[in-house]
Scaffold this active site. Structure first.
Site, PDB file in Angstrom:
ATOM      1  CE  LYS A 104      -2.768   2.783   3.094  1.00 46.30           C
ATOM      2  NZ  LYS A 104      -3.693   2.882   4.228  1.00 46.30           N
ATOM      3  N   GLY A 165      -7.998   8.829   9.902  1.00 46.86           N
ATOM      4  CA  GLY A 165      -8.249   8.884  11.342  1.00 46.86           C
ATOM      5  C   GLY A 165      -9.311   9.876  11.765  1.00 46.86           C
ATOM      6  CB  ALA A 191      -8.384   7.312   5.011  1.00 49.78           C
ATOM      7  N   GLY A 192     -11.167   7.525   6.547  1.00 52.43           N
ATOM      8  CA  GLY A 192     -12.297   8.427   6.737  1.00 52.43           C
ATOM      9  C   GLY A 192     -13.556   7.789   7.272  1.00 52.43           C
ATOM     10  CG  ASN A 213      -5.984   1.286  11.946  1.00 54.30           C
ATOM     11  OD1 ASN A 213      -6.386   0.813  13.008  1.00 54.30           O
ATOM     12  ND2 ASN A 213      -4.714   1.436  11.733  1.00 54.30           N
ATOM     13  CB  THR A 214      -9.147   5.419  13.321  1.00 50.99           C
ATOM     14  OG1 THR A 214      -7.862   5.614  12.744  1.00 50.99           O
ATOM     15  CG2 THR A 214      -9.222   6.172  14.629  1.00 50.99           C
TER      16      THR A 214
END
Lengths: 261, 68
Positions: A104, A165, A191-192, A213-214
């Site tokens: 990635k 994040g 993301a987001g 992830n977050t």
């Protein structure tokens, strides 16, 4: 009778995956919790970072002791890299550590937004592809940039839904949709995403997958959120394949108008 | 004779020139869990015995950690 919509598996660099959810491995309380969340998510790919070993504490827990790279695809990232050269150097080390080519790429432009630096991303993608890597690329939600990355030879295009994040959800669904419609390689929102419905939204827009992830790691119960994300991605994918109804300005009764007493 | 090298940005003295394999065992690092770069060049795992660490070398030793 159950009816499962026909679907093709997600194919990345020639390898097929049943799950369309990729989860990160940062920000968890422990690698143990991370491994449990992974199990609950059903993900077959995890993103990982490459960092210096701790020379003073060789007994510190290692990710590979909790999640087996033989069972789960490790997708090494270039998080924290701000130039093409940094990214290439990092991924060459990752390739040696892991012995695989799927990576990635993310080249960041700014610490406050973690927004991608697209000119550097293009350059790094070219360098990596020339060097034999299969590149999944984090990018902005610009359809022209996405097309350029595909033409360079990236094997997956991964526009952000919102800053890394941030958990703000998909800020520009129209662009994500346009990117999906114009792509002939998989498109994943990277993301987001902040919660399950936002993963479902990405999938309903036609994305081939979601990376998060977050949203999982910082949920009050990461393991339950991992399970929620699994279901959301499946639900969103099925809704996309099913094809949503048309939006209408006025009501349309669901019960027949004839035969009223 | 003691030689001075840099590992992961930190200056270190090691007792003598040694192979990468020996260096890793000095730090109790398992070869299969890490990757090594010597003076900006990857050292393939298959070459850990053959490649020696010399005075002034700059090494990076990395592993996978949690990330997004």
């Amino acid at each position: 009778m159950t009816h499962t919509p026909e679907d093709k598996p997600l194919t990345l660099a020639g390898r097929e995956y049943t799950s369309r959810l990729i989860i990160g491995t940062g920000k968890y309380e422990s690698y143990e919790q991370n491994a449990q969340a992974l199990k609950a998510s059903g993900a077959e790919i995890i993103t990982v970072a490459v960092r210096r070993v701790n020379l003073t504490d060789p007994d510190a827990p290692m990710l590979v002791d909790y999640i087996d790279p033989k069972e789960v695809t490790f997708l090494p990232n270039t998080a924290g890299c701000f130039t093409g050269e940094d990214a290439v150097r990092t991924l060459r080390l990752a390739r040696e550590a892991g012995d695989w080519n799927l990576v990635k790429l993310e080249v960041l432009g700014d610490k406050a937004t973690l927004y991608p630096n697209m000119p550097e991303t293009f350059r790094a993608a070219e360098l990596l592809i020339k060097d034999g890597f299969d590149v999944m690329v984090y990018c902005n939600d610009d359809p022209i940039a996405a097309k350029t990355l595909e033409e360079i030879g990236c094997c997956a295009i991964m526009p952000l839904g919102a800053p890394i994040g941030s958990g703000l959800g998909i800020q520009n669904p129209v662009n994500i949709r346009v990117i999906v419609e114009n792509a002939s390689v998989p498109v994943l929102v990277d993301a987001g995403v902040g919660t399950a419905s936002e993963s479902a939204e990405a999938m309903e827009l036609g994305c081939d997958g979601v990376i998060t992830n977050t949203a999982i790691a910082e949920a009050k119960d990461p393991i339950m959120m991992a399970s929620a994300m699994k279901h959301a991605v499946i639900a969103g994918r099925e809704a996309y394949l099913a094809g949503r109804m048309a939006r209408k300005m006025y009501a349309d009764p669901s019960s027949p108008l004839g035969g009223l007493i | 004779m003691t030689i001075s090298i840099t590992i992961n940005g930190e200056a270190r003295d090691i007792p003598h020139a040694m192979s990468v394999a020996e260096l890793l065992s000095t730090f109790q690092l398992e070869a299969k869990k890490i990757a090594v770069e010597r003076n900006l060049e990857i050292v393939p795992r298959s070459a850990y015995q053959a490649v020696s660490v010399e005075d002034g070398d700059k090494l990076e030793i990395v592993r996978f950690v949690g990330g997004g």
